[in-house]
Design a protein around this motif. Structure first.
Motif: not given
Length: 288
Positions: A23-49
């Protein structure tokens, strides 16, 4: 229920370019990073629930996560949840550390890896000293290539004695190591030899799948990172039914985040509460 989760979302990009890393020096698109962000936020919310459960969480990204604000904020939020015992993350420590002050530092832990090809010892050390000043629990590691011996020695010399410096054994290179190389690594990390083995695991009892699970960005549950068959999904109403004791189906286990959960190895006796962030229970004893 007390449950340890190793979370690995869709992040597969890194700001470093280590030659041994896919994964060295690999870049992801803004759309791919947005998916990762949304998934992480969903996970954190699940923990809180799920306040009826107690969670310990280790983020094990395929890449560098802490250069992204959503991982920083996830750690802030998780460390303030009453049902989270610990939130830890693997990182190259290239990020700024101002967000740490927003965390409950009693619950935060860092697994930091030094990559001498991409950052100077002085710069990396300054981040370590900052974490130490901030009273954050952390370990420091390096990949065990002999060509890094001088940098490793310099780092050990400058790190405070109470900070554990571990060596990640490069299993494929072990036959090529000289006795002097192994002796050097052992002098830096008294637990080095623990990480040089392929531990028999087939048919053995393991906490993975019962009290330790791997979760990806879609919520898919696997027993661990090294057994690819899904066993459920945390977003299903019956997710808890997927968790039960069963013997390991792999022949061997050779990665710290895997073999530490094998019951017969009793790694809890060595790492105790520092299991996720790779800190021995009493480093001063091992150090002496």
């Amino acid at each position: 229920m007390y449950l340890t989760i190793l979370y690995r979302g869709s992040l597969i990009s890194c700001n470093y370019g280590c030659e041994y890393c896919p994964f060295a020096k690999r870049q992801q698109t803004a759309a791919e990073l947005a998916i990762d962000k949304q998934s992480l936020e969903k996970f954190v919310n699940w923990i809180s629930q799920h306040p009826q459960h107690q969670f310990s969480i280790l983020f094990t990204p395929w890449g560098e996560a802490l250069i992204h604000s959503w991982y920083q904020q996830a750690l802030v939020k998780l460390t303030h949840l009453p049902n989270v015992n610990k939130a830890a993350i693997q990182t190259n420590l290239s990020c700024q550390l101002d967000w740490v002050e927003e965390c409950n530092k009693d619950k935060l832990a860092i697994w930091a890896t030094f990559h001498s090809e991409w950052v100077s010892c002085d710069r990396f050390l300054s981040k370590c000293l900052q974490l130490n000043h901030q009273n954050v629990k952390f370990s420091v590691g390096v990949v065990g290539f002999p060509k890094f011996k001088s940098e490793i020695a310099a780092l050990r010399q400058e790190l405070p004695n109470q900070i554990y410096l571990w060596i990640n054994a490069v299993k494929a290179e072990l036959p090529n190591l000289s006795p002097a190389d192994r002796e050097f690594f052992q002098s830096i990390d008294p637990l080095y030899e623990l990480n040089t083995k392929h531990y028999p695991s087939f048919g053995h009892s393991c906490r993975a799948g019962k009290s330790v699970i791997s979760v990806d960005g879609d919520g898919t549950i696997r027993r661990c990172h090294f057994i690819k068959s899904p066993i459920g999904n945390i977003y299903d109403s019956d997710w808890e039914t997927a968790l039960y004791e069963q013997p390991c189906t792999n022949q061997t286990c050779h990665c710290h985040i895997g073999y530490v959960h094998l019951d017969y190895l009793n790694m809890n006796q060595i790492f105790s509460s520092g299991l996720l962030e790779r800190i021995p229970d009493d480093w001063t004893i091992h150090k002496s």
